[in-house]
Design a protein around this motif. Sequence first.
Motif, PDB file in Angstrom:
ATOM      1  N   LEU A 171     -73.544 -54.499  27.520  1.00  0.00           N
ATOM      2  CA  LEU A 171     -73.002 -54.084  26.526  1.00  0.00           C
ATOM      3  C   LEU A 171     -72.893 -52.915  26.221  1.00  0.00           C
ATOM      4  CD1 LEU A 171     -72.352 -57.730  25.183  1.00  0.00           C
ATOM      5  CD2 LEU A 171     -70.892 -56.662  25.911  1.00  0.00           C
ATOM      6  N   LEU A 172     -72.619 -52.005  25.518  1.00  0.00           N
ATOM      7  CA  LEU A 172     -73.226 -50.911  24.627  1.00  0.00           C
ATOM      8  C   LEU A 172     -72.419 -50.677  22.985  1.00  0.00           C
ATOM      9  CD1 LEU A 172     -71.518 -48.338  27.683  1.00  0.00           C
ATOM     10  CD2 LEU A 172     -73.830 -48.723  27.104  1.00  0.00           C
ATOM     11  N   PHE A 173     -73.716 -50.353  22.305  1.00  0.00           N
ATOM     12  CA  PHE A 173     -73.413 -50.341  20.978  1.00  0.00           C
ATOM     13  C   PHE A 173     -73.998 -48.621  20.456  1.00  0.00           C
ATOM     14  CE2 PHE A 173     -74.620 -54.582  21.950  1.00  0.00           C
ATOM     15  CZ  PHE A 173     -73.827 -55.528  21.286  1.00  0.00           C
ATOM     16  N   SER A 174     -73.334 -48.575  19.307  1.00  0.00           N
ATOM     17  CA  SER A 174     -74.406 -47.565  18.515  1.00  0.00           C
ATOM     18  C   SER A 174     -75.189 -47.754  17.970  1.00  0.00           C
ATOM     19  CB  SER A 174     -73.087 -46.974  17.515  1.00  0.00           C
ATOM     20  OG  SER A 174     -72.548 -47.580  16.356  1.00  0.00           O
ATOM     21  N   PRO A 175     -76.145 -47.285  17.634  1.00  0.00           N
ATOM     22  CA  PRO A 175     -77.481 -47.349  17.061  1.00  0.00           C
ATOM     23  C   PRO A 175     -77.181 -47.853  15.341  1.00  0.00           C
ATOM     24  CG  PRO A 175     -77.534 -45.508  17.544  1.00  0.00           C
ATOM     25  CD  PRO A 175     -75.470 -45.980  17.940  1.00  0.00           C
ATOM     26  N   GLU A 176     -76.161 -47.709  14.923  1.00  0.00           N
ATOM     27  CA  GLU A 176     -75.830 -48.679  13.486  1.00  0.00           C
ATOM     28  C   GLU A 176     -75.149 -49.417  13.596  1.00  0.00           C
ATOM     29  OE1 GLU A 176     -76.305 -44.486  13.845  1.00  0.00           O
ATOM     30  OE2 GLU A 176     -74.706 -45.251  14.289  1.00  0.00           O
ATOM     31  N   SER A 177     -74.858 -49.981  14.810  1.00  0.00           N
ATOM     32  CA  SER A 177     -74.062 -51.227  14.828  1.00  0.00           C
ATOM     33  C   SER A 177     -75.138 -52.696  15.356  1.00  0.00           C
ATOM     34  CB  SER A 177     -72.974 -51.389  16.003  1.00  0.00           C
ATOM     35  OG  SER A 177     -71.929 -50.733  15.563  1.00  0.00           O
ATOM     36  N   TRP A 178     -75.535 -51.670  16.326  1.00  0.00           N
ATOM     37  CA  TRP A 178     -77.132 -52.258  16.684  1.00  0.00           C
ATOM     38  C   TRP A 178     -77.814 -52.786  15.658  1.00  0.00           C
ATOM     39  CZ3 TRP A 178     -77.648 -56.127  20.527  1.00  0.00           C
ATOM     40  CH2 TRP A 178     -79.280 -56.855  21.284  1.00  0.00           C
ATOM     41  N   ALA A 179     -78.520 -52.189  15.097  1.00  0.00           N
ATOM     42  CA  ALA A 179     -79.385 -52.289  13.831  1.00  0.00           C
ATOM     43  C   ALA A 179     -78.745 -53.375  12.565  1.00  0.00           C
ATOM     44  CB  ALA A 179     -79.772 -51.169  12.719  1.00  0.00           C
ATOM     45  N   GLY A 180     -77.662 -52.762  12.109  1.00  0.00           N
ATOM     46  CA  GLY A 180     -76.862 -53.518  12.064  1.00  0.00           C
ATOM     47  C   GLY A 180     -76.759 -55.490  11.914  1.00  0.00           C
ATOM     48  N   PHE A 181     -76.612 -56.103  12.953  1.00  0.00           N
ATOM     49  CA  PHE A 181     -76.491 -56.482  13.927  1.00  0.00           C
ATOM     50  C   PHE A 181     -77.929 -57.829  13.741  1.00  0.00           C
ATOM     51  CE2 PHE A 181     -77.209 -59.248  18.208  1.00  0.00           C
ATOM     52  CZ  PHE A 181     -76.729 -60.076  18.175  1.00  0.00           C
ATOM     53  N   THR A 182     -79.015 -56.934  14.340  1.00  0.00           N
ATOM     54  CA  THR A 182     -80.423 -57.096  14.293  1.00  0.00           C
ATOM     55  C   THR A 182     -80.933 -57.574  12.212  1.00  0.00           C
ATOM     56  OG1 THR A 182     -81.259 -54.788  14.407  1.00  0.00           O
ATOM     57  CG2 THR A 182     -80.817 -56.573  16.475  1.00  0.00           C
ATOM     58  N   THR A 183     -80.290 -56.820  11.850  1.00  0.00           N
ATOM     59  CA  THR A 183     -80.610 -57.049  10.995  1.00  0.00           C
ATOM     60  C   THR A 183     -79.881 -58.480  10.475  1.00  0.00           C
ATOM     61  OG1 THR A 183     -81.041 -54.739   9.626  1.00  0.00           O
ATOM     62  CG2 THR A 183     -80.398 -56.242   8.051  1.00  0.00           C
ATOM     63  N   ALA A 184     -78.939 -58.337  10.223  1.00  0.00           N
ATOM     64  CA  ALA A 184     -77.891 -59.861  10.128  1.00  0.00           C
ATOM     65  C   ALA A 184     -78.528 -60.601  10.528  1.00  0.00           C
ATOM     66  CB  ALA A 184     -77.133 -59.660  10.153  1.00  0.00           C
ATOM     67  N   LEU A 185     -79.574 -61.049  12.067  1.00  0.00           N
ATOM     68  CA  LEU A 185     -79.856 -62.033  12.128  1.00  0.00           C
ATOM     69  C   LEU A 185     -81.064 -62.682  11.262  1.00  0.00           C
ATOM     70  CD1 LEU A 185     -79.717 -61.068  16.445  1.00  0.00           C
ATOM     71  CD2 LEU A 185     -78.670 -63.119  15.197  1.00  0.00           C
ATOM     72  N   ARG A 186     -81.571 -61.462  11.310  1.00  0.00           N
ATOM     73  CA  ARG A 186     -83.423 -61.808  10.129  1.00  0.00           C
ATOM     74  C   ARG A 186     -82.486 -62.477   9.459  1.00  0.00           C
ATOM     75  NH1 ARG A 186     -85.120 -56.110  10.421  1.00  0.00           N
ATOM     76  NH2 ARG A 186     -84.760 -55.904  12.277  1.00  0.00           N
TER      77      ARG A 186
END
Length: 74
Positions: A59-74
């Motif tokens: 899967l391909l993500f923009s850096p901003e999308s990935w950062a938002g996803f990992t922040t939401a997981l925390r």
Amino acid sequence: MSVLPRNVPASTDLHDVHWLRSSYSTGANNCVETARPGSGPSAGLLAVRDSKNPAGPALLFSPESWAGFTTALR
């Protein structure tokens, strides 16, 4: 404006990338791996694949999308 690809059918199609696995991963291969393609249509995106299936899709993500996803997981 062109639409960026959101996945690649086989992560082996991403040439000259270095896949990284989390240091928290166990030896059981039960993690995801990430890579940053440096060229082609996926340049600048973050590729994510299942470590159990390294030849499978990514899967391909923009850096901003990935950062938002990992922040939401925390």
